[in-house]
Design a protein around this motif. Structure first.
Motif, short mmCIF file in Angstrom:
data_model
loop_
_atom_site.label_atom_id
_atom_site.label_comp_id
_atom_site.label_asym_id
_atom_site.label_seq_id
_atom_site.Cartn_x
_atom_site.Cartn_y
_atom_site.Cartn_z
N LYS A 131 -49.55 117.04 137.79
CA LYS A 131 -48.85 117.74 137.57
C LYS A 131 -47.63 118.55 138.34
O LYS A 131 -47.78 119.06 140.23
CB LYS A 131 -49.54 118.87 136.74
N PHE A 132 -46.61 117.74 138.41
CA PHE A 132 -45.33 118.18 139.26
C PHE A 132 -44.64 119.10 138.41
O PHE A 132 -44.25 118.51 137.28
CB PHE A 132 -44.57 117.08 139.87
N ILE A 133 -44.15 120.38 138.40
CA ILE A 133 -43.71 121.03 137.83
C ILE A 133 -42.46 121.17 138.12
O ILE A 133 -41.90 121.00 139.50
CB ILE A 133 -44.44 122.65 137.53
N THR A 134 -41.55 120.87 136.70
CA THR A 134 -40.26 120.99 136.66
C THR A 134 -39.76 122.37 136.78
O THR A 134 -38.39 121.97 136.17
CB THR A 134 -39.68 119.83 136.00
N TYR A 135 -40.21 123.37 135.53
CA TYR A 135 -39.00 124.30 135.21
C TYR A 135 -38.07 124.28 134.72
O TYR A 135 -37.69 125.05 134.73
CB TYR A 135 -38.40 125.11 136.63
N ASN A 136 -38.15 123.09 133.43
CA ASN A 136 -36.64 122.29 133.12
C ASN A 136 -35.94 122.86 133.86
O ASN A 136 -34.84 122.90 133.31
CB ASN A 136 -36.94 123.60 131.76
N LEU A 137 -35.33 122.29 135.27
CA LEU A 137 -34.53 121.99 135.78
C LEU A 137 -33.94 120.23 135.72
O LEU A 137 -33.27 120.58 136.14
CB LEU A 137 -34.66 122.67 137.38
N LEU A 138 -35.29 120.07 135.68
CA LEU A 138 -35.00 118.65 135.54
C LEU A 138 -34.74 117.38 134.24
O LEU A 138 -35.56 117.99 133.10
CB LEU A 138 -35.77 117.62 136.33
N HIS A 139 -33.82 117.30 133.59
CA HIS A 139 -33.61 116.52 132.14
C HIS A 139 -34.23 115.38 132.47
O HIS A 139 -34.68 114.96 133.31
CB HIS A 139 -32.45 116.38 132.11
N GLU A 140 -34.74 114.66 131.20
CA GLU A 140 -36.04 114.20 130.47
C GLU A 140 -35.18 112.88 130.94
O GLU A 140 -36.15 111.84 131.58
CB GLU A 140 -35.59 113.79 129.57
N LYS A 160 -46.87 98.99 135.38
CA LYS A 160 -45.26 98.70 134.83
C LYS A 160 -44.86 97.90 133.99
O LYS A 160 -44.12 97.92 132.93
CB LYS A 160 -44.99 97.47 136.18
N VAL A 161 -45.88 97.70 133.25
CA VAL A 161 -46.14 96.69 131.40
C VAL A 161 -46.23 98.39 130.70
O VAL A 161 -45.53 98.79 129.33
CB VAL A 161 -47.53 96.20 131.09
N VAL A 162 -47.30 99.77 131.16
CA VAL A 162 -47.15 101.16 130.18
C VAL A 162 -45.67 101.09 130.17
O VAL A 162 -45.50 102.00 129.50
CB VAL A 162 -47.86 101.84 131.18
N TRP A 163 -45.11 101.67 131.13
CA TRP A 163 -43.49 102.57 132.06
C TRP A 163 -42.28 101.45 130.82
O TRP A 163 -41.85 102.09 130.23
CB TRP A 163 -43.17 101.91 133.12
N ASN A 164 -43.11 100.04 130.99
CA ASN A 164 -42.01 99.19 129.84
C ASN A 164 -41.94 99.76 128.82
O ASN A 164 -40.85 99.63 127.85
CB ASN A 164 -42.09 98.01 130.37
N ARG A 165 -43.26 99.67 128.09
CA ARG A 165 -43.37 100.09 126.79
C ARG A 165 -42.74 101.93 126.33
O ARG A 165 -42.42 101.54 125.41
CB ARG A 165 -44.98 100.15 127.00
N LYS A 166 -42.65 102.82 127.30
CA LYS A 166 -42.61 103.58 127.34
C LYS A 166 -41.13 103.91 126.97
O LYS A 166 -40.52 104.12 126.24
CB LYS A 166 -42.88 104.75 128.35
N ILE A 167 -40.90 103.36 128.54
CA ILE A 167 -39.03 103.06 127.96
C ILE A 167 -38.53 102.55 126.61
O ILE A 167 -37.45 102.70 126.03
CB ILE A 167 -38.15 102.16 129.40
N THR A 168 -39.05 101.47 126.14
CA THR A 168 -38.49 100.44 125.59
C THR A 168 -38.74 101.41 123.71
O THR A 168 -37.99 101.74 122.29
CB THR A 168 -39.71 99.02 124.33
N ASN A 169 -39.90 102.37 123.73
CA ASN A 169 -40.44 103.63 122.61
C ASN A 169 -39.82 105.08 122.34
O ASN A 169 -40.08 105.44 121.34
CB ASN A 169 -42.27 102.91 122.36
N ASP A 170 -39.27 105.17 123.45
CA ASP A 170 -38.63 105.86 123.71
C ASP A 170 -37.40 106.64 122.46
O ASP A 170 -36.47 106.33 123.17
CB ASP A 170 -38.88 106.79 124.52
N GLN A 171 -38.37 107.87 122.13
CA GLN A 171 -37.10 107.97 120.69
C GLN A 171 -36.04 108.52 122.03
O GLN A 171 -34.81 108.39 120.77
CB GLN A 171 -37.15 108.82 119.61
N LEU A 172 -35.45 109.65 122.25
CA LEU A 172 -34.48 109.75 122.85
C LEU A 172 -33.79 109.15 123.50
O LEU A 172 -31.80 108.95 123.31
CB LEU A 172 -34.78 110.86 123.73
N LEU A 173 -34.14 108.23 124.55
CA LEU A 173 -33.28 106.89 124.90
C LEU A 173 -33.22 105.65 123.77
O LEU A 173 -31.87 105.39 124.45
CB LEU A 173 -34.19 105.80 125.56
#
Length: 185
Positions: A131-140, A160-173
């Protein structure tokens, strides 16, 4: 060695966004000040709502104090959240942790339920969870940009396949019509 190759090898220091610093400072310390004001006004018993002021201040003061204590390390001006060493042998590095790009099985941006700060969760092929803590200072969205631009090209094909799926399915994006710069899905 060309200048572009030399520039690619320079470490990239990821710092918090100044707007996020202001937002966090206002939320935490504004909440603390508000609780103190509520408690003071509640103790005067000059209003019909004095018990509500006192109760609200006493209930929320520990929460804001707890958040302030967790946030203190992030208030150092120019704090580096983590560093990215680019390239084929690249890695993500913080003061206490590091992970090689080619060892990343899954990478995600999640909220810690204990301190309510967002963290970068990395699962490696050797079954470690880092885990890398970001203190809520890095926007999603900044997280997605950083990973997509610097980490994604050097990840294993399964990751890469998992990351592509994550980008495709993210509601914010989806709602902000996010467009990847360098990579096809």
């Amino acid at each position: 060695m060309s200048s572009q190759t030399a520039a690619e090898k320079d470490p990239i220091k990821i710092r918090g966004n100044s707007v996020m610093y202001i937002w966090m400072f206002l939320f935490i310390f504004g909440g603390l000040i508000s609780c103190v004001v509520l408690i003071q006004n509640g103790l005067k018993f000059e209003s019909d709502y004095a018990l509500i002021y006192l109760g609200g201040g006493l209930i929320f003061f520990p929460f804001f104090l707890y958040e302030a204590i967790w946030a203190l390390p992030s208030l150092v001006p120019g704090k580096v959240l983590f560093t990215i060493i680019p390239g084929n042998k690249g890695k993500i590095v913080s003061k206490k942790r590091e992970v090689q790009f080619n060892n990343i099985k899954n990478i995600d941006y999640k909220r810690n339920p204990i301190n309510l700060f967002n963290e970068i969760h990395v699962e490696t092929f050797d079954h470690k969870k880092i885990k890398f803590i970001t203190y809520n200072l890095l926007h999603e969205v900044n997280f997605y940009d950083i990973v997509d631009e610097h980490v994604y090209p050097h990840m294993e094909e399964n990751a890469k396949v998992v990351w592509n799926r994550k980008i495709t399915n993210d509601q914010l994006l989806k709602s902000m019509e996010y467009e990847r710069r360098n990579h096809e899905m």
